[in-house]
Design a protein around this motif. Sequence first.
Motif, PDB file in Angstrom:
ATOM      1  N   TRP A  75       0.847  -1.194   0.000  1.00  0.00           N
ATOM      2  CA  TRP A  75       0.000   0.000   0.000  1.00  0.00           C
ATOM      3  C   TRP A  75       0.880   1.241   0.000  1.00  0.00           C
ATOM      4  O   TRP A  75       1.973   1.236   0.562  1.00  0.00           O
ATOM      5  N   THR A  76       0.372   2.307  -0.600  1.00  0.00           N
ATOM      6  CA  THR A  76       1.152   3.546  -0.646  1.00  0.00           C
ATOM      7  C   THR A  76       1.274   4.200   0.722  1.00  0.00           C
ATOM      8  O   THR A  76       2.224   4.942   0.965  1.00  0.00           O
ATOM      9  N   SER A  77       0.323   3.916   1.622  1.00  0.00           N
ATOM     10  CA  SER A  77       0.399   4.477   2.976  1.00  0.00           C
ATOM     11  C   SER A  77      -0.414   3.621   3.946  1.00  0.00           C
ATOM     12  O   SER A  77      -1.333   2.906   3.537  1.00  0.00           O
ATOM     13  N   ARG A  78      -0.082   3.726   5.211  1.00  0.00           N
ATOM     14  CA  ARG A  78      -0.833   3.016   6.248  1.00  0.00           C
ATOM     15  C   ARG A  78      -2.266   3.538   6.330  1.00  0.00           C
ATOM     16  O   ARG A  78      -3.216   2.796   6.559  1.00  0.00           O
ATOM     17  N   GLU A  79      -2.441   4.823   6.112  1.00  0.00           N
ATOM     18  CA  GLU A  79      -3.769   5.427   6.179  1.00  0.00           C
ATOM     19  C   GLU A  79      -4.704   4.830   5.121  1.00  0.00           C
ATOM     20  O   GLU A  79      -5.866   4.527   5.404  1.00  0.00           O
ATOM     21  N   LEU A  80      -4.199   4.664   3.898  1.00  0.00           N
ATOM     22  CA  LEU A  80      -5.042   4.087   2.844  1.00  0.00           C
ATOM     23  C   LEU A  80      -5.303   2.601   3.094  1.00  0.00           C
ATOM     24  O   LEU A  80      -6.385   2.096   2.777  1.00  0.00           O
ATOM     25  N   TRP A  81      -4.352   1.901   3.695  1.00  0.00           N
ATOM     26  CA  TRP A  81      -4.596   0.510   4.078  1.00  0.00           C
ATOM     27  C   TRP A  81      -5.684   0.447   5.154  1.00  0.00           C
ATOM     28  O   TRP A  81      -6.565  -0.406   5.099  1.00  0.00           O
ATOM     29  N   GLN A  82      -5.649   1.360   6.110  1.00  0.00           N
ATOM     30  CA  GLN A  82      -6.674   1.380   7.150  1.00  0.00           C
ATOM     31  C   GLN A  82      -8.053   1.685   6.563  1.00  0.00           C
ATOM     32  O   GLN A  82      -9.054   1.131   7.017  1.00  0.00           O
ATOM     33  N   THR A  83      -8.095   2.534   5.540  1.00  0.00           N
ATOM     34  CA  THR A  83      -9.358   2.781   4.839  1.00  0.00           C
ATOM     35  C   THR A  83      -9.860   1.478   4.223  1.00  0.00           C
ATOM     36  O   THR A  83     -11.044   1.138   4.329  1.00  0.00           O
ATOM     37  N   HIS A  84      -8.960   0.743   3.598  1.00  0.00           N
ATOM     38  CA  HIS A  84      -9.299  -0.573   3.035  1.00  0.00           C
ATOM     39  C   HIS A  84      -9.875  -1.492   4.114  1.00  0.00           C
ATOM     40  O   HIS A  84     -10.890  -2.152   3.908  1.00  0.00           O
ATOM     41  N   MET A  85      -9.243  -1.523   5.269  1.00  0.00           N
ATOM     42  CA  MET A  85      -9.666  -2.430   6.344  1.00  0.00           C
ATOM     43  C   MET A  85     -11.069  -2.089   6.864  1.00  0.00           C
ATOM     44  O   MET A  85     -11.744  -2.955   7.415  1.00  0.00           O
ATOM     45  N   ALA A  86     -11.507  -0.868   6.671  1.00  0.00           N
ATOM     46  CA  ALA A  86     -12.830  -0.446   7.141  1.00  0.00           C
ATOM     47  C   ALA A  86     -13.919  -0.608   6.080  1.00  0.00           C
ATOM     48  O   ALA A  86     -15.085  -0.330   6.354  1.00  0.00           O
ATOM     49  N   ASN A  87     -13.556  -1.078   4.891  1.00  0.00           N
ATOM     50  CA  ASN A  87     -14.524  -1.194   3.799  1.00  0.00           C
ATOM     51  C   ASN A  87     -15.513  -2.336   4.013  1.00  0.00           C
ATOM     52  O   ASN A  87     -15.220  -3.322   4.692  1.00  0.00           O
ATOM     53  N   ASN A  88     -16.675  -2.193   3.385  1.00  0.00           N
ATOM     54  CA  ASN A  88     -17.748  -3.179   3.527  1.00  0.00           C
ATOM     55  C   ASN A  88     -17.377  -4.559   3.013  1.00  0.00           C
ATOM     56  O   ASN A  88     -17.827  -5.560   3.568  1.00  0.00           O
ATOM     57  N   HIS A  89     -16.564  -4.644   1.963  1.00  0.00           N
ATOM     58  CA  HIS A  89     -16.249  -5.970   1.422  1.00  0.00           C
ATOM     59  C   HIS A  89     -15.460  -6.818   2.414  1.00  0.00           C
ATOM     60  O   HIS A  89     -15.594  -8.033   2.426  1.00  0.00           O
TER      61      HIS A  89
ATOM     62  N   TYR B  10     -16.705 -10.366   4.047  1.00  0.00           N
ATOM     63  CA  TYR B  10     -15.840 -11.552   4.146  1.00  0.00           C
ATOM     64  C   TYR B  10     -15.878 -12.130   5.563  1.00  0.00           C
ATOM     65  O   TYR B  10     -16.021 -13.339   5.750  1.00  0.00           O
ATOM     66  N   MET B  11     -15.749 -11.254   6.556  1.00  0.00           N
ATOM     67  CA  MET B  11     -15.741 -11.702   7.952  1.00  0.00           C
ATOM     68  C   MET B  11     -17.051 -12.417   8.303  1.00  0.00           C
ATOM     69  O   MET B  11     -17.045 -13.462   8.955  1.00  0.00           O
ATOM     70  N   ALA B  12     -18.166 -11.872   7.848  1.00  0.00           N
ATOM     71  CA  ALA B  12     -19.459 -12.496   8.133  1.00  0.00           C
ATOM     72  C   ALA B  12     -19.590 -13.845   7.428  1.00  0.00           C
ATOM     73  O   ALA B  12     -20.073 -14.818   8.016  1.00  0.00           O
ATOM     74  N   ALA B  13     -19.133 -13.914   6.182  1.00  0.00           N
ATOM     75  CA  ALA B  13     -19.271 -15.145   5.395  1.00  0.00           C
ATOM     76  C   ALA B  13     -18.384 -16.271   5.912  1.00  0.00           C
ATOM     77  O   ALA B  13     -18.696 -17.450   5.725  1.00  0.00           O
ATOM     78  N   THR B  14     -17.265 -15.919   6.554  1.00  0.00           N
ATOM     79  CA  THR B  14     -16.312 -16.940   7.010  1.00  0.00           C
ATOM     80  C   THR B  14     -16.310 -17.129   8.529  1.00  0.00           C
ATOM     81  O   THR B  14     -15.449 -17.829   9.055  1.00  0.00           O
ATOM     82  N   GLU B  15     -17.257 -16.528   9.208  1.00  0.00           N
ATOM     83  CA  GLU B  15     -17.319 -16.657  10.664  1.00  0.00           C
ATOM     84  C   GLU B  15     -17.367 -18.138  11.054  1.00  0.00           C
ATOM     85  O   GLU B  15     -18.166 -18.908  10.528  1.00  0.00           O
ATOM     86  N   GLY B  16     -16.462 -18.535  11.937  1.00  0.00           N
ATOM     87  CA  GLY B  16     -16.391 -19.919  12.390  1.00  0.00           C
ATOM     88  C   GLY B  16     -15.667 -20.857  11.440  1.00  0.00           C
ATOM     89  O   GLY B  16     -15.559 -22.051  11.720  1.00  0.00           O
ATOM     90  N   CYS B  17     -15.148 -20.334  10.323  1.00  0.00           N
ATOM     91  CA  CYS B  17     -14.494 -21.166   9.306  1.00  0.00           C
ATOM     92  C   CYS B  17     -12.968 -21.037   9.313  1.00  0.00           C
ATOM     93  O   CYS B  17     -12.280 -21.795   8.633  1.00  0.00           O
ATOM     94  N   VAL B  18     -12.446 -20.067  10.040  1.00  0.00           N
ATOM     95  CA  VAL B  18     -11.012 -19.782  10.066  1.00  0.00           C
ATOM     96  C   VAL B  18     -10.429 -20.243  11.388  1.00  0.00           C
ATOM     97  O   VAL B  18     -10.908 -19.863  12.458  1.00  0.00           O
ATOM     98  N   ALA B  19      -9.384 -21.077  11.297  1.00  0.00           N
ATOM     99  CA  ALA B  19      -8.727 -21.602  12.498  1.00  0.00           C
ATOM    100  C   ALA B  19      -7.794 -20.567  13.118  1.00  0.00           C
ATOM    101  O   ALA B  19      -7.695 -20.461  14.338  1.00  0.00           O
TER     102      ALA B  19
END
Length: 95
Positions: A57-71, A75-84
């Motif tokens: 990523w070009t910056s930590r700030e833009l990565w943090q924006t990515h981490m807050a995105n709906n997609h 993913y987290m909702a779809a894989t809940e309980g599926c990741v060890a």
Amino acid sequence: MALTIIANIVAKDDKIDLVKSELVKLINTTRAEEGCINYDLHQDNENPTHFTFYENWTSRELWQTHMANNHLADYMAATEGCVASFTLNEMTKIS
């Protein structure tokens, strides 16, 4: 300053295909985000439960924006309980 992310996702044995398909869904959307240099998904050749995202990523700030995105929330909702396990390392390139 540019930021490298190494994200390791280990799926439960019986959830490999589900986790993989949900991870693949993230790729095109993320690659189109502002600040994304690369967003590459890998699967271990010896252990198919283990996936790694190698991201730059070009910056930590833009990565943090990515981490807050709906997609990512989807993913987290779809894989809940599926990741060890999940580990994430924020890294800076030295050379």
